[in-house]
Each structure stands twice: as structure tokens, then as C-alpha cells.
Design a protein around this motif. Structure first.
Motif, PDB file in Angstrom:
ATOM      1  N   THR A  62     -13.555  -0.418   3.270  1.00 20.88           N
ATOM      2  CA  THR A  62     -14.187   0.826   2.807  1.00 20.88           C
ATOM      3  C   THR A  62     -13.281   1.553   1.818  1.00 20.88           C
ATOM      4  OG1 THR A  62     -15.428   1.059   4.874  1.00 20.88           O
ATOM      5  CG2 THR A  62     -15.134   3.050   3.542  1.00 20.88           C
ATOM      6  N   LYS A  63     -11.963   1.572   2.120  1.00 18.04           N
ATOM      7  CA  LYS A  63     -11.011   2.201   1.211  1.00 18.04           C
ATOM      8  C   LYS A  63     -10.951   1.442  -0.114  1.00 18.04           C
ATOM      9  CE  LYS A  63      -7.707   5.012  -0.046  1.00 18.04           C
ATOM     10  NZ  LYS A  63      -7.992   6.440  -0.340  1.00 18.04           N
ATOM     11  N   ALA A  64     -10.963   0.096  -0.041  1.00 19.51           N
ATOM     12  CA  ALA A  64     -10.933  -0.710  -1.260  1.00 19.51           C
ATOM     13  C   ALA A  64     -12.145  -0.423  -2.133  1.00 19.51           C
ATOM     14  CB  ALA A  64     -10.868  -2.193  -0.905  1.00 19.51           C
ATOM     15  N   VAL A 119     -12.442  -3.650  13.298  1.00 16.48           N
ATOM     16  CA  VAL A 119     -12.492  -2.217  12.967  1.00 16.48           C
ATOM     17  C   VAL A 119     -11.521  -1.912  11.832  1.00 16.48           C
ATOM     18  CG1 VAL A 119     -12.040   0.119  13.816  1.00 16.48           C
ATOM     19  CG2 VAL A 119     -13.241  -1.526  15.271  1.00 16.48           C
ATOM     20  N   GLN A 120     -10.276  -2.433  11.967  1.00 19.04           N
ATOM     21  CA  GLN A 120      -9.284  -2.195  10.917  1.00 19.04           C
ATOM     22  C   GLN A 120      -9.720  -2.838   9.591  1.00 19.04           C
ATOM     23  OE1 GLN A 120      -8.704  -3.209  14.026  1.00 19.04           O
ATOM     24  NE2 GLN A 120      -6.693  -2.563  14.785  1.00 19.04           N
ATOM     25  N   ALA A 121     -10.352  -4.021   9.701  1.00 12.72           N
ATOM     26  CA  ALA A 121     -10.826  -4.690   8.492  1.00 12.72           C
ATOM     27  C   ALA A 121     -11.887  -3.856   7.789  1.00 12.72           C
ATOM     28  CB  ALA A 121     -11.376  -6.069   8.834  1.00 12.72           C
ATOM     29  N   ILE A 155       0.836  -1.209   0.000  1.00  8.00           N
ATOM     30  CA  ILE A 155       0.000   0.000   0.000  1.00  8.00           C
ATOM     31  C   ILE A 155       0.864   1.251   0.000  1.00  8.00           C
ATOM     32  CG2 ILE A 155      -1.600   1.348   1.427  1.00  8.00           C
ATOM     33  CD1 ILE A 155      -2.869  -1.401   2.207  1.00  8.00           C
ATOM     34  N   LYS A 156       1.954   1.233   0.753  1.00  5.00           N
ATOM     35  CA  LYS A 156       2.850   2.397   0.781  1.00  5.00           C
ATOM     36  C   LYS A 156       3.455   2.663  -0.592  1.00  5.00           C
ATOM     37  CE  LYS A 156       4.219   2.113   5.654  1.00  5.00           C
ATOM     38  NZ  LYS A 156       5.337   1.823   6.596  1.00  5.00           N
ATOM     39  N   LEU A 157       3.770   1.579  -1.306  1.00  8.10           N
ATOM     40  CA  LEU A 157       4.381   1.725  -2.624  1.00  8.10           C
ATOM     41  C   LEU A 157       3.380   2.128  -3.685  1.00  8.10           C
ATOM     42  CD1 LEU A 157       6.654  -1.433  -2.487  1.00  8.10           C
ATOM     43  CD2 LEU A 157       7.477   0.909  -2.708  1.00  8.10           C
ATOM     44  N   TYR A 158       2.132   1.637  -3.559  1.00  4.18           N
ATOM     45  CA  TYR A 158       1.119   1.910  -4.585  1.00  4.18           C
ATOM     46  C   TYR A 158      -0.243   1.975  -3.899  1.00  4.18           C
ATOM     47  CZ  TYR A 158      -0.520   2.020  -9.424  1.00  4.18           C
ATOM     48  OH  TYR A 158      -1.063   2.410 -10.634  1.00  4.18           O
ATOM     49  N   GLU A 159      -0.582   3.146  -3.385  1.00  2.07           N
ATOM     50  CA  GLU A 159      -1.725   3.275  -2.479  1.00  2.07           C
ATOM     51  C   GLU A 159      -3.087   3.298  -3.171  1.00  2.07           C
ATOM     52  OE1 GLU A 159      -1.487   8.153  -2.116  1.00  2.07           O
ATOM     53  OE2 GLU A 159      -0.877   6.900  -0.427  1.00  2.07           O
ATOM     54  N   SER A 160      -3.111   3.274  -4.486  1.00  2.00           N
ATOM     55  CA  SER A 160      -4.398   3.333  -5.191  1.00  2.00           C
ATOM     56  C   SER A 160      -4.856   1.965  -5.690  1.00  2.00           C
ATOM     57  CB  SER A 160      -4.311   4.308  -6.363  1.00  2.00           C
ATOM     58  OG  SER A 160      -3.318   3.903  -7.286  1.00  2.00           O
ATOM     59  N   ASN A 161      -4.298   0.891  -5.134  1.00  2.00           N
ATOM     60  CA  ASN A 161      -4.679  -0.456  -5.544  1.00  2.00           C
ATOM     61  C   ASN A 161      -5.663  -1.036  -4.530  1.00  2.00           C
ATOM     62  OD1 ASN A 161      -4.622  -3.395  -5.846  1.00  2.00           O
ATOM     63  ND2 ASN A 161      -2.976  -3.032  -7.308  1.00  2.00           N
ATOM     64  N   TYR A 214      -4.877  -4.499  -2.557  1.00  2.00           N
ATOM     65  CA  TYR A 214      -3.977  -4.507  -1.406  1.00  2.00           C
ATOM     66  C   TYR A 214      -4.758  -4.272  -0.107  1.00  2.00           C
ATOM     67  CZ  TYR A 214      -0.433  -3.833  -5.084  1.00  2.00           C
ATOM     68  OH  TYR A 214       0.349  -3.955  -6.206  1.00  2.00           O
ATOM     69  N   TYR A 215      -5.685  -3.292  -0.132  1.00  2.00           N
ATOM     70  CA  TYR A 215      -6.497  -3.000   1.061  1.00  2.00           C
ATOM     71  C   TYR A 215      -7.419  -4.178   1.386  1.00  2.00           C
ATOM     72  CZ  TYR A 215      -5.049   1.896   0.682  1.00  2.00           C
ATOM     73  OH  TYR A 215      -4.317   3.053   0.638  1.00  2.00           O
ATOM     74  N   SER A 216      -8.025  -4.745   0.361  1.00  2.00           N
ATOM     75  CA  SER A 216      -8.943  -5.860   0.570  1.00  2.00           C
ATOM     76  C   SER A 216      -8.214  -7.075   1.145  1.00  2.00           C
ATOM     77  CB  SER A 216      -9.622  -6.232  -0.751  1.00  2.00           C
ATOM     78  OG  SER A 216     -10.509  -7.306  -0.578  1.00  2.00           O
ATOM     79  N   ASN A 217      -7.008  -7.341   0.627  1.00  2.00           N
ATOM     80  CA  ASN A 217      -6.229  -8.475   1.143  1.00  2.00           C
ATOM     81  C   ASN A 217      -5.813  -8.252   2.596  1.00  2.00           C
ATOM     82  OD1 ASN A 217      -6.488  -9.476  -1.406  1.00  2.00           O
ATOM     83  ND2 ASN A 217      -4.308  -9.757  -1.788  1.00  2.00           N
TER      84      ASN A 217
END
Length: 591
Positions: free
Chosen positions: A533-535, A526-528, A502-508, A511-514
Motif C-alpha cells: 500500500t505504501k509502495a 499483513v506486513q506485505a 527504507i530508513k535511508l531513502y523512505e520515498s522509494n 524498497y517497500y515492494s521488495n
């Protein structure tokens, strides 16, 4: 007297200046007219148009040229060597591929220069000269079918024909900035064409317009037009891009951006092709062990380059050795070297190479299936300057041959796509489809071509793209490490790798879903929910993100919101059993 002498010198000066001007104009006129592409002008006219209501010929008003190893009735096929032309009669029949194109409505206007006996990739011919590369006059046009690519690049014809054994059409097309197509091996009749290396030879086309190329190939291969299919996956061969001495981002970014725009990010995959082939092509192990070359990555591709060259030398000698030994023609050093006593190839080794070819075709067909593409660079180095010595370097040639060997040895079809210029030298990328996937490959090129050219402009103007490909590739590697850790149930470790991605490519979104999936396993609901939501913000059609957010919300007691997430997942994927069961369970309990 002094005045008379001055007048003489003035007259001489004007005469000399006039001579230079005429010579310059003549040179410009010669370059402008044919760029040295043609060795012979002729004309084969198509038959009359059929009477209505029948449709006109599909290639009406198109012109083409053929390389001088393809027969045309009544004309001597010169094979790039004057001694060959002197000792051979005029062809009694026209090659079937040419007849088919003419019957389809196209007009053949001449024969184009090839490298001597088509045994080179440079484009220089000591007997007939080197065609001028229209895009960069001081650079070689590439070979062996140099004139074919030059005639198209200079707008002298709409398309041209050649033979591609080890890059004879692909390389000059890439060097001259046009589209080059290598058909699947054995898919087009080579009747009436001088063989170079029959197990590698196939018909190739050069064109500027993807639609013209597609129409010509459809006529020759008798392909039926059908609904175009989108690619299931576009695989970037990362290790092949490590070979090139060119700006990687300018070669790969137009493809990545075009793929994302037309088909979505999920279509893109990354593969270490050398590692894949070494795991699938068992016959490679014997040859690799013999050469003490057990390295993965580029070494496997490098081994394929040596194999391709060995097959070329063996089959070329088998086909033309008798003529060369009997006629003793004036040929170049590379051809003469074939007949040195030490240059003998073991037939048992050739048989092993043929087994590798069979296994390679099966491996690539398995990787690509009916709707996959492999993306590789067309060439590793920019074209050298005319008369340069770089091409005599073994390292330089190995990088070229490594990239050409993939399609040559597997027999798969390949297309080269121009990508503009870097430091006044052409750039090009190639797509490879499975053996027999010619129509699919041409359809995809027609779909993507204009968008890729748009992205070329975008990338060339962007200052931030130089590191974007390496960042994206690093992000993908971090994600793959996260996936492996997840499989091993090392949840915290997986979260760390996904966070790095995510740090390298934050618009994918993936990565957030995984990472959310790993958080769920740890009970960090909560973190999940936050990651899902971001994904979803990044990808409204990410079914997994809705399912995982629904699960997190259910565990947090947000039942109404969880039901909505499962319902939306079911809208996106009506057959998703998990979404259906979860939604019904919650509805029965809380509504």
C-alpha cells in the motif's frame, strides 16, 4: 620655482595616470574582444540561399571557428608551433568537415589557438600565449583546443571545431563552462586535419546551445532527424565519482533530479564501471598483471589512463618524430621527453592495447545498448591557476586521464554539460553513449539540458543535498544486498536489508515492494499488504506492488479487494499473465 616644480610633478602624475588608464582600457578591450582565443581571423562565406520553395541552409546565420590543426585552403595550418608554420606550405584544400559546415550555411570566421602540437591538456602555449578563460580569468582554459572553447564561452562564435584524442575538446569545454561533444571515433572524416593519435583522434564540437550543437553535428554526420527516444537506462558510474575532488552532490544531483522528473526513477541505475570492465575486457588482465595492479574499482580506470597515454605517445611519435628530428624545432619539455632513449614503447604492448580498445567498445556497447547513457564526471579537479604546477603532478594527471580514457579508448561518443560554479570554479558532468549513438546522445542532451540547468539552481540553493547522494547510494547498496539475500532464499535477512534501504531513502516505492515480496515468502501477509500500500502511494504505476498486494489480500481473505488489485495491474500491463490468471480464478470462485 617651487610652484613650477609642483606643476611638473602634477603633469607627470597625470601623464602616468593617463598611460595606466589607456593600458588598462586597452587590456580590457583585448580581453573583451577575443580573450586571446584566435590566432588568425579570416572569413569563409556560405553559398547563396537556394531559391524557394527549397528550404534555406540548415546552419544559416551561424558562425564558427576551427582549431589551428584543421586545414583551410590558402592558409598555413600552424599546429601551435611557429617552426611548424615556418616549414609547411599553405593548405591546398579545406578540410572536408569545414567545407560541409560552410556548405550547410555557417560562416567560418577564424582559427583558434591550440596547445603546442596539440600535445597537452592545459591550454597554455609558450609561443602564442594562453587564452583567457571567460568564466574564471585566473584559471587555465584547458587544452588542447583551448581557443575553440574560449571563443564559444566568450560568445565570439556560435560553435567551434577541434580534435579530441585524450580530452582536447571535452576538457576545455568543461573548464570554460560550455557544452563539449566528442563524436564516435571514425564517424566524421578527418581529411585535412593534422593527426595527433589516429586510433584516438576524433572530431569535437564546442557550443553553448544544445540545439546549435545538434544542428551542426547533424549536418556534418548527415544524420536524419527522427523522433527522439527516451533513455532505457541512465547508469551512474559510482567508482568514477569517487575519483573527483569536487562536491559530488553538485555534480550528480542535477542529473538524478532531472532524470526522475523527465523519465522516472526506474531509469536510474548504478554501476561500478571498473569492476564491470575488468570482468568483460579480458585483455586488461595481461596488462594489469604486468603492472602488478589487480585492484578493482579505480585501479582498472587508472590502468586505462596509462594505456591511453602510451598510445598517444607512440602514435604522436610515429606521426611527427621524423619532422622533430630533422627540424629540431623549439618545443616544450613534454614533447622533447618523447625522444629520450629510455622512452621506448614495445610494439607488442601497443597491439595488446588495441585489443583492449576493441573489447572495451564491445563491453560498453553491450552495457549501454541503443538507448542507455553512462554518467561520469568530466574532470576530477577544478582547473588550476594559470602558471600553476599542479598539472605536472602524476597523480593529478592520472585523475584527469582516467576519466577521459573511457570514451577515448572505446571510441564512444561523449558530451560534457556545464553545471555552474563551485567556489568560482566550473563544474561539469558527462554523458557517454555507445559507439555510433551520436544522434541519440545529442537528442537526450537537447531534451535534458534546460531541466538540468534548472536543477543546478535548485541544488545550489539547497542545504540538505550534501549528504543526499551518499544516502541514496547507500540505500541502493542495501537494496542490492536485499536482492541477493532474496535470491538465496534468506527471507528474514532480505527484509532487514530492505528495511535499511527504507530508513535511508523512505520515498522509494521499490524498497517497500521488495520487502513485501520477502514478507509474502514468510507468510507475513499483513506486513506485505502494508508495504505494498505504501509502495502504491509512492508510485501509482508499480505493477509488482499491485500483484503482491493482491496476493496478500487473497491469503487474508479479502477477495474483492484482491480482484481489484489484479484488475488494476492488468490495466497497467495488459499482457501480464499472472494478473489475468489470478483475477479470473478469483472471479470464478467468489463472484
Amino acid at each position: 620655482m617651487a610652484s613650477s616644480s609642483a606643476n611638473i610633478w602634477v603633469m607627470l602624475g597625470l601623464g602616468l595616470a593617463g598611460t595606466i588608464l589607456l593600458m588598462t582600457q586597452k587590456l580590457k578591450k583585448t580581453v573583451k574582444e577575443d580573450f586571446g582565443a584566435f590566432i588568425q581571423k579570416l572569413k569563409l562565406l556560405p553559398p547563396p540561399q537556394p531559391a524557394p520553395p527549397k528550404a534555406p541552409h540548415p546552419l544559416t546565420n551561424l558562425t564558427f571557428a576551427v582549431s589551428d590543426l584543421i586545414d583551410i585552403e590558402g592558409h598555413v595550418t600552424g599546429f601551435g608551433n611557429p617552426d611548424w608554420a615556418r616549414t609547411h606550405q599553405a593548405a591546398s584544400r579545406t578540410a572536408s568537415v569545414v567545407s560541409t559546415l560552410v556548405d550547410g550555411g555557417a560562416t567560418c570566421i577564424g582559427k583558434t589557438i591550440i596547445d603546442e602540437m596539440a600535445y597537452s591538456v592545459i591550454g597554455e602555449n609558450k609561443h602564442y600565449g594562453t587564452p583567457t578563460n571567460p568564466g574564471v580569468h585566473d584559471r587555465i582554459p584547458g587544452g588542447s583546443c583551448s581557443g575553440a572553447a574560449v571563443s564559444v564561452a566568450a560568445n565570439l562564435v556560435d560553435f567551434s571545431l577541434g580534435i579530441d584524442a585524450i580530452g582536447g575538446v571535452r576538457l576545455p569545454s568543461g573548464f570554460c563552462g560550455v557544452i563539449g561533444f566528442r563524436a564516435s571515433h571514425g564517424s566524421i572524416s578527418q581529411s585535412g586535419i593534422i593527426p595527433i593519435s589516429p586510433s584516438l583522434d576524433t572530431i569535437g564540437f564546442c557550443a553553448k546551445d544544445p540545439d546549435v550543437l545538434r544542428r551542426a553535428v547533424h549536418v556534418v554526420m548527415k544524420l536524419q532527424f527522427a523522433a527522439q527516444r527516451s533513455p532505457r537506462q541512465i547508469i551512474i558510474a559510482d567508482d568514477c565519482f569517487e575519483l573527483i575532488k569536487l562536491p559530488v552532490d553538485q555534480v550528480i544531483q542535477p542529473v538524478i533530479r532531472s532524470t526522475e522528473k523527465l523519465f522516472g526513477r526506474q531509469v536510474l541505475k548504478h554501476e561500478n564501471l571498473g569492476a564491470y570492465l575488468s570482468s568483460k575486457v579480458s585483455s586488461l588482465l595481461e596488462l594489469s598483471a604486468k603492472k602488478n595492479n589487480n585492484q578493482v574499482k579505480t585501479s582498472t580506470i587508472n590502468l586505462l589512463a596509462h594505456m591511453m597515454q602510451s598510445l598517444l605517445r607512440y602514435e604522436f611519435k610515429e606521426n611527427h618524430g621524423e619532422w622533430i628530428n630533422s627540424v629540431k624545432p623549439d618545443v616544450g619539455a613534454s614533447i622533447r621527453a618523447l625522444f629520450h632513449e629510455g622512452n621506448v614503447i614495445d610494439e607488442s604492448e601497443i597491439q595488446k592495447m588495441h585489443r583492449v580498445k576493441t573489447e572495451m567498445r564491445l563491453a560498453l556497447n553491450s552495457l549501454l545498448k541503443d538507448d542507455g547513457l553512462l554518467v561520469i564526471p568530466t574532470f576530477a579537479d577544478p582547473p588550476q591557476k594559470v602558471g600553476g604546477k599542479e598539472m605536472s603532478s602524476e597523480t593529478y594527471l592520472n585523475r584527469f586521464n582516467s576519466l577521459q580514457s573511457i570514451a577515448s579508448l572505446s571510441g564512444c561518443c561523449q558530451v560534457t554539460i556545464p553545471l555552474g560554479y563551485h567556489n568560482k570554479c566550473p563544474l561539469s558532468v558527462s554523458f557517454i553513449a555507445k559507439h555510433g549513438g551520436d544522434r541519440f546522445l545529442l537528442d537526450i542532451v537537447q531534451t535534458m539540458y534546460s531541466n538540468i540547468q534548472e536543477q543546478v539552481e535548485v541544488v545550489s540553493k539547497s542545504k540538505s543535498t550534501s549528504n543526499s547522494y551518499s544516502r541514496e547510494r547507500s540505500a541502493e547498496l542495501a537494496k542490492e544486498k536485499g536482492n541477493q539475500a532474496f535470491k538465496e532464499k534468506q527471507w528474514q535477512k532480505a527484509i532487514g536489508f530492505y528495511g535499511e534501504a527504507i530508513k535511508l531513502y523512505e520515498s522509494n516505492a521499490t524498497y517497500y515492494s521488495n520487502r513485501a515480496a520477502a514478507y509474502l515468502e514468510l507468510g507475513s501477509f499483513v506486513q506485505a499488504e502494508v508495504d505494498c500500500t505504501k509502495a502504491i502511494e509512492l508510485d501509482r504505476k508499480n505493477v509488482k506492488a499491485y500483484l503482491r498486494r493482491g496476493t496478500a489480500r487473497e491469503m487474508l481473505g479479502y477477495y474483492k479487494e484482491a480482484i481489484e488489485d489484479f484488475r488494476y495491474a492488468l490495466v497497467l500491463e495488459p499482457t501480464n499473465k499472472r494478473a489475468a490468471v489470478s483475477m479470473e480464478r478469483l472471479k470464478n470462485l467468489f463472484q
